[in-house]
Enzyme design. Structure first.
Site, mmCIF file in Angstrom:
data_model
loop_
_atom_site.group_PDB
_atom_site.id
_atom_site.type_symbol
_atom_site.label_atom_id
_atom_site.label_comp_id
_atom_site.label_asym_id
_atom_site.label_seq_id
_atom_site.Cartn_x
_atom_site.Cartn_y
_atom_site.Cartn_z
ATOM 1 N N ASP A 198 0.672 -1.119 -0.207
ATOM 2 C CA ASP A 198 0.102 0.080 -0.029
ATOM 3 C C ASP A 198 0.852 1.242 0.096
ATOM 4 O OD1 ASP A 198 -1.593 2.194 0.598
ATOM 5 O OD2 ASP A 198 -2.517 1.291 2.403
ATOM 6 N N GLN A 201 0.771 6.517 1.237
ATOM 7 C CA GLN A 201 1.226 7.479 2.313
ATOM 8 C C GLN A 201 2.766 7.643 1.558
ATOM 9 O OE1 GLN A 201 -0.164 9.527 4.526
ATOM 10 N NE2 GLN A 201 -2.034 8.397 4.063
ATOM 11 N N CYS A 362 -8.183 5.794 10.738
ATOM 12 C CA CYS A 362 -8.366 4.300 10.109
ATOM 13 C C CYS A 362 -7.540 3.290 10.339
ATOM 14 C CB CYS A 362 -8.661 4.725 8.633
ATOM 15 S SG CYS A 362 -10.003 5.573 8.204
#
Length: 404
Positions: A198, A201, A362
């Site tokens: 992922d 960021q 989250c």
């Protein structure tokens, strides 16, 4: 020459006031702001060549198609993917992850194991839980320490010939930790597991070379890199994307349709059913152009200066604790004041024109690990300044004095 004051002129929103105070925008990990150069591309699309793509023979359709596919190539080159069709346009990181999770529903078997890190965003936890529920797979967690660093020795112990998939964020949205993804990928491949990183960021701070990393899947959202919301990317190795079944059925993702049988289009269209966010994809490419014009090395150097300055100033405040003290981290600071709920601090800061994020970001398992309800998160971008850090620090001091 990096000149933050000149850069700030590109962002119209930074001139506005909130509650009568100059806006100090420190919620960049949630959404970065959009420069005029990208806004102009969005306006140009709707004013000059708004049309559907890949289907029309008329001039507007062909122009929109060309711009959209040029954006795909920009993204391919930015991340050094081998082929343009390994770049799938999505609505964002969550959509991208769900494409992979859905695809592996037909490949994962009962008893197969998937590993996820303890510091994941919910969007990199919940789809894998759902996958395991559908298939009988087992979800296991790579633990972390009090500094917010993954315990790589424990990761080694978790890996086995049962491990089929490994999921990890490149950078933690809640703590700012930069994870050792090169090591994670190499060791996962050593047991034959595929890896999804992922990169939501990381993308604003680091240019990931997907071929050098040898990563199987990499995801990002455009709105983290000065682009529009509702646009993102899934990178996948060609051989893996070819194996995965389509996530959605509809127009564009087909080769031939009859009532008896449908055959699917080749990559990337197999995963791009329906009319896409055409403008968003084009603006995504423009946002990467903009950031590359500034230079990611200069961005990283400047943001590190902001991180060090803000960390030093905030730690001078009595009873303030920072969560996420990894040696390798980016410009995110999550903190609390002892005895004060983070929401109350955030509310007072908002009255002072300072935008921060409060809550669990989250990433509720991280908060459970530290046994806290949430944090105040200040996340910095290359258009922020040390003067804004000073405003933040004074605002935190004021909130502390009001609440204690």
């Amino acid at each position: 020459m990096f000149d933050v004051n000149e850069i700030r002129k590109d962002f119209p929103i930074l001139d506005r006031k909130v509650n009568g105070k100059p806006l100090v925008y420190l919620d960049n990990a949630a959404t970065s702001q959009t420069p005029r150069q990208v806004i102009d591309v969005i306006v140009e699309y709707y004013q000059n060549y708004n049309a559907n793509i890949h289907r029309g023979v008329h001039a507007l359709s062909q122009e929109a198609t060309d711009k959209y596919e040029q954006a795909r190539i920009k993204i391919q080159k930015h991340f050094n993917a081998a082929k343009a069709h390994e770049i799938i346009f999505t609505s964002g990181t969550t959509h991208s992850i769900n494409i992979v999770a859905n695809g592996f529903s037909s490949l994962l078997k009962k008893g197969d194991e998937v590993l996820v890190s303890a510091m994941e965003h919910h969007s990199n936890i919940v789809p894998w839980q759902m996958l395991c529920e559908r298939t009988g797979g087992l979800l296991k967690v790579i633990p972390m320490n009090q500094d917010g660093e993954l315990l790589m020795d424990e990761y080694d112990k978790l890996l086995s010939d049962k491990t089929k998939l490994v999921f990890c964020n490149h950078i933690s949205n809640a703590l700012g930790t930069i994870n050792p993804i090169e090591e994670i990928i190499e060791k996962a491949h050593g047991v034959g597991a595929a890896v999804l990183i992922d990169g939501a960021q990381a993308a604003p701070h680091i240019v990931a070379d997907v071929q050098a990393l040898d990563v199987d899947f990499y995801t990002i959202s455009a709105h983290k890199v000065c682009g529009p919301t509702g646009a993102g990317m899934l990178y996948g190795k060609e051989e893996l994307l070819t194996k995965l079944p389509p996530y959605q059925g509809g127009g564009e993702m087909i080769a031939e349709v009859t009532f008896e049988k449908t055959s699917y289009a080749d990559l990337p269209h197999k995963f791009e059913a329906g009319t896409p966010n055409i403008c968003g994809g084009i603006a995504f490419g423009a946002a990467l152009d903009y950031m590359n014009s500034i230079g990611f090395d200069d961005i990283a150097k400047y943001e590190h200066e902001l991180l060090e300055y803000a960390t030093q100033k905030l730690l001078e405040i009595d009873k303030l604790k920072i969560y996420g003290t990894a040696k390798d981290k980016t410009s995110v600071i999550s903190f609390n004041i002892e005895g004060v709920h983070p929401y109350d601090i955030g509310s007072i800061l908002d009255k002072l024109g300072i935008a921060v994020r409060t809550g669990h970001h989250c990433a509720q398992p991280i908060m459970d690990f530290f046994n806290i309800p949430g944090t105040v998160r200040a996340s910095f971008c290359f258009y922020n300044t040390k003067e804004e850090v000073d405003v933040l620090v004074e605002g935190v001091k004021r909130a502390k004095n009001m609440l204690l």
